[in-house]
Design an enzyme around this catalytic site. Structure first.
Site, short mmCIF file in Angstrom:
data_model
loop_
_atom_site.label_atom_id
_atom_site.label_comp_id
_atom_site.label_asym_id
_atom_site.label_seq_id
_atom_site.Cartn_x
_atom_site.Cartn_y
_atom_site.Cartn_z
N HIS A 76 0.93 -1.23 0.14
CA HIS A 76 -0.01 -0.13 -0.20
C HIS A 76 0.92 1.31 0.13
O HIS A 76 1.82 1.32 0.77
CB HIS A 76 -0.82 0.07 1.38
CG HIS A 76 -1.83 -0.88 1.18
ND1 HIS A 76 -1.79 -2.20 1.30
CD2 HIS A 76 -3.30 -0.66 1.38
CE1 HIS A 76 -3.24 -2.75 1.40
NE2 HIS A 76 -4.10 -1.79 1.36
N ASN A 129 7.98 -4.42 3.52
CA ASN A 129 6.73 -4.14 3.61
C ASN A 129 6.09 -4.06 5.18
O ASN A 129 5.51 -3.27 5.67
CB ASN A 129 5.74 -4.82 2.71
CG ASN A 129 4.41 -4.24 2.65
OD1 ASN A 129 4.27 -3.26 2.79
ND2 ASN A 129 3.26 -5.40 2.47
#
Length: 244
Positions: free
Chosen positions: A118, A148
């Site tokens: 994201h 991440n």
């Protein structure tokens, strides 16, 4: 010298990703311009990346049809929104507003070895609808898995913690930076970023800082760089008329 060269290469590719000018994007972001500090859109030069502006409830994406990733993602955060307890979504999807030849598909990420990372974090979303929207692949980049889930997640959490202490709105712009010959994943050849950046600006204090992290599993969170350094590295003014 090597570090300087890497920055120069990254800058060149980020400038390639800058696919339009401030004037050209004004109308495109007319429904979500409030997500940018002072309503000022980033001044981008060089038209080569088939850009499309996408407005979502809690974030705005300038998407590239060449890299099939965001060029940047803008958010306006405040403690009232972050206080909401929203169940995390799980359903990733390809945004139908993007032509099929310009977008990533779920199959591109399958067995790629990369997370769907994201840019506007799910943890920033204020409503169930915004949470669902945050799982659009237009808001994703191929991101190293440990990167991440650990150092980048720590940067996102630190940003939210700052917003919870801030006196008003805080503006955040997040984006990828690509190597001169980016690696790709999937049949649609989605570009894999070399690095990621997250710009944070608090209008109440007029402070701005930038997290810059290489997209590798051994990357570690370092000291933030200045807004001026971000502009120097990228050649892009992300907040024209507000900083500088």
């Amino acid at each position: 010298m090597l570090i300087s060269l890497k920055k120069t290469v990254a800058t060149a590719i980020l400038l390639m990703a800058a696919a339009t000018s401030s004037a050209a994007t004004s109308a495109d972001f007319s429904k979500c311009r409030q997500l940018f500090a002072g309503g000022a859109l980033p001044v981008l030069k060089n038209a080569s990346m088939a850009p499309r502006a996408l407005c979502y409830d809690n974030f705005a994406v300038l998407h590239s049809g060449r890299s099939r990733t965001p060029i940047y993602v803008a958010e306006r955060l405040n403690k009232d929104n972050l206080d909401n307890k929203i169940t995390r979504g799980t359903r990733f999807f390809a945004d139908a507003r993007l032509p099929s030849g310009e977008r990533a598909e779920l199959a591109d990420y399958k067995q790629s070895g990369f997370d769907r990372g994201h840019m506007a974090p799910a943890g920033d979303m204020a409503t169930d609808a915004a949470m669902a929207q945050s799982f659009s692949l237009a808001n994703m980049v191929p991101q190293a898995t440990i990167n991440n889930r650990k150092p980048w997640a720590a940067i996102e959490k630190a940003t939210r913690n700052y917003v919870l202490r801030a006196s008003g709105d805080v503006y955040v712009i997040t984006g990828p930076v690509f190597d001169i010959r980016p690696a790709t994943i999937g049949a649609n050849r989605v570009w894999v970023p070399q690095s990621l950046f997250k710009l944070v600006y608090d209008p109440a204090t007029r402070r701005a800082w930038v997290h810059w992290l290489d997209n590798t599993d051994d990357a570690r969170v370092g000291k933030p760089i200045s807004y001026e350094e971000l502009v120097r590295r990228t050649g892009i003014d992300f907040m024209p008329g507000i900083r500088g």
